[in-house]
Structure formats: C-alpha cells, structure tokens
Enzyme design. Sequence first.
Site, PDB file in Angstrom:
ATOM      1  N   CYS A  23      40.137  39.412  51.103  1.00  0.00           N
ATOM      2  CA  CYS A  23      40.537  39.460  49.697  1.00  0.00           C
ATOM      3  C   CYS A  23      40.321  40.893  49.194  1.00  0.00           C
ATOM      4  CB  CYS A  23      39.699  38.483  48.876  1.00  0.00           C
ATOM      5  SG  CYS A  23      37.920  38.852  48.910  1.00  0.00           S
ATOM      6  N   HIS A  85      28.319  40.778  47.197  1.00  0.00           N
ATOM      7  CA  HIS A  85      27.885  39.546  46.539  1.00  0.00           C
ATOM      8  C   HIS A  85      27.153  39.807  45.224  1.00  0.00           C
ATOM      9  CE1 HIS A  85      27.825  39.028  50.989  1.00  0.00           C
ATOM     10  NE2 HIS A  85      28.638  38.048  50.659  1.00  0.00           N
ATOM     11  N   CYS A 107      31.763  42.762  44.122  1.00  0.00           N
ATOM     12  CA  CYS A 107      33.139  42.402  43.778  1.00  0.00           C
ATOM     13  C   CYS A 107      33.295  42.397  42.262  1.00  0.00           C
ATOM     14  CB  CYS A 107      33.469  41.021  44.335  1.00  0.00           C
ATOM     15  SG  CYS A 107      35.072  40.401  43.774  1.00  0.00           S
ATOM     16  N   GLU A 137      25.030  35.638  45.892  1.00  0.00           N
ATOM     17  CA  GLU A 137      25.722  35.753  44.602  1.00  0.00           C
ATOM     18  C   GLU A 137      24.943  35.041  43.500  1.00  0.00           C
ATOM     19  OE1 GLU A 137      29.833  34.369  42.418  1.00  0.00           O
ATOM     20  OE2 GLU A 137      29.901  34.669  44.591  1.00  0.00           O
ATOM     21  N   THR A 176      31.637  32.320  42.414  1.00  0.00           N
ATOM     22  CA  THR A 176      33.075  32.572  42.582  1.00  0.00           C
ATOM     23  C   THR A 176      33.670  31.935  43.831  1.00  0.00           C
ATOM     24  OG1 THR A 176      32.722  34.637  43.803  1.00  0.00           O
ATOM     25  CG2 THR A 176      32.893  34.794  41.381  1.00  0.00           C
ATOM     26  N   CYS A 206      37.110  32.597  42.092  1.00  0.00           N
ATOM     27  CA  CYS A 206      38.043  33.713  42.190  1.00  0.00           C
ATOM     28  C   CYS A 206      39.394  33.271  42.743  1.00  0.00           C
ATOM     29  CB  CYS A 206      37.433  34.843  43.022  1.00  0.00           C
ATOM     30  SG  CYS A 206      37.592  34.650  44.795  1.00  0.00           S
ATOM     31  N   SER A 235      30.200  31.320  52.169  1.00  0.00           N
ATOM     32  CA  SER A 235      30.457  30.160  51.316  1.00  0.00           C
ATOM     33  C   SER A 235      31.930  29.792  51.304  1.00  0.00           C
ATOM     34  CB  SER A 235      29.964  30.443  49.892  1.00  0.00           C
ATOM     35  OG  SER A 235      30.283  29.378  49.023  1.00  0.00           O
ATOM     36  N   SER A 278      36.267  36.965  54.198  1.00  0.00           N
ATOM     37  CA  SER A 278      35.608  38.122  54.801  1.00  0.00           C
ATOM     38  C   SER A 278      35.938  38.264  56.287  1.00  0.00           C
ATOM     39  CB  SER A 278      34.088  38.031  54.602  1.00  0.00           C
ATOM     40  OG  SER A 278      33.602  36.753  54.939  1.00  0.00           O
TER      41      SER A 278
END
Length: 319
Positions: A23, A85, A107, A137, A176, A206, A235, A278
Amino acid sequence: MNASFPSPRPPLHLLIAAPRGFCAGVDRAIEIVERALDRYGPPVYVRHEIVHNKFVVDSLKGKGAIFVEELDDVPDGMPVIFSAHGVPKSVPAEASARGLDWLDATCPLVSKVHRQAERQMEAGRHILFIGHAGHPEVIGTFGQVPEGSMTLIETVEDVARLSLPADTELSYLTQTTLSVDDTAAVIAAITAQFPQVVAPKAEDICYATSNRQAAVKEIAPKSDLVIVIGAPNSSNSLRLVEVAERCGTVAHMIQRATDIDPAWLDGVSKLGITAGASAPEALVDEVLSRLRELREVTIEEVVTARERMVFKLPRQLAD
C-alpha cells in the site's frame, strides 16, 4: 517396448486478487529507510520492524539498516527511523532529548487517527479504541493521549462489559488494519449501547485494508483454496485469511513460496492468491514460479479497485 512418458501436470487456474501487496504507507516507509541510507550512509537505525514482512526487513538489513526494539539500543549521534505503525509521543520526545536525528515513517492514515485521538481527548470525550491488544499501532495510538483517556475494545463482548457513568462523553476510533465486518459489528454494539457516542468523521480502517478484503471476498467463493502471502504478525494479512475462511474457503498464510505444501493442491483446480499490504510483488512472482513447477498454470487477475494513493515523504527527505 513401450515408451515411458511423464504424466502431464494437472491444470491449475489462478485467481489473483487486485489490489494486493504494498500500500502507499508501506511504499513510503520503505522509501524513507532507503533514502535515509543514501543521505546518511549506513548504518541507519530503525525502531521496530519498518513493516511486518521478514523479506522486506532482511532486504533493508542487507543495505545497512539496523533494527532495534527501543531507542536505548540506538547509539548517540546515529539517525533513527520510527516504523510505519506509529509510536507513542514519548518516543520522538526522547529522541529529541538525546539529540538524535529522527525520521517518522508512520503511515499518514495512522497519524490521522493519532490527531483524532488528541482532538477527542481535548473535547473532553473518553475514547473507545477498537483494535488488537499489543499491536504496535494500538500502542502508538494509546501513547498519543494521557493514560486513562482511552479504553481498548476488541470484541462485541467487550462492549457489553463496559461500565461507564451514564453521563460519560464518548467517541470511538479504530485501528487501521481491522476486519471490516468485525469492526462494523463492534461499532453497531457501541452505538446501540451508547447512542450519544461520537463517530470519526471518516472511517479509520484504511483504504488498502478495505480494498484487499473486498478483493478476497470476490475471489474466495470461486476458489477451492486461497493462499495469502504475508507475515503472521501482520494484522492486515491475518484478516485476509479470516475473510477467505468466512467465505467458506480453506485458506493458508505463507511467507515464502517454499512454505507451499504440494499436498494442499490435491483436488484443487482453482486457487486464489493475494498478498498483505506489507508483502512485495516479488513474493507473488516467486509463488507463481513455484506453482508453475507443480501444475499447468493459467492466470486470471481479478480487479475490484484501482489504487492511486501516494504519500509525501518527510520534509528532511523530500529533496
């Protein structure tokens, strides 16, 4: 004398999800490490895995990045990068106090949640944060506000167990990289129990997480098996396995092509493939090469969305 011929490999039709893999936030984080190595020269220190993927981390190690768990592990005078994160506010504060040259690869969509947490706290609202305990995160977001300002919610059952004064001003935010469906159920439970709760202005999950889950919902019902390329501590990758399984399809997570058990393919004629946010496309190519060794492969890319998101680099590296 009869000639002996090898038996033909059975056909295997691949349904490859699009979008998949990197992403914009992951692209940005990796570029930050690579540009920092160019600017400062190796070594450059990175607090925690820059993203949750061993292939990516090992590649950056090979270029001179050193990954550490805490700032105490970073020598004085060395540059340090914070992972995608996000980190508690105390981490950059400590880095500045030590005079370290630091770069934040958080991010921007995670940073947006951090700013929302600050605003809700300043407005006097207690925050119900939907997320997974122990995830970096979650730790980073909790570290944006004073202790006691936020309560972690993982399940619908957690909502039922909440005991808050009737006049408590409430808001909710989310990690997210959650399951879109699970999160919707938790939010529904929160709003039913606390009608006065303030929602975020826009969904916190996200775009990349939502898009990858939607793509799996498209390919899984048409597949005999789904393979998710990702990491067990990622995750968003774990959620892709869950989404496939909820479609009634067996799903396996792998990190590399060598993780594929040929026995998985017994009786399989249609195989779905996706990759977590990722996981680089090189790993998808590696998996395709392995499958071609095992079966006579045909490929169909199933496109459910187009992604054009790009995030700016930190100003220190923007040149």
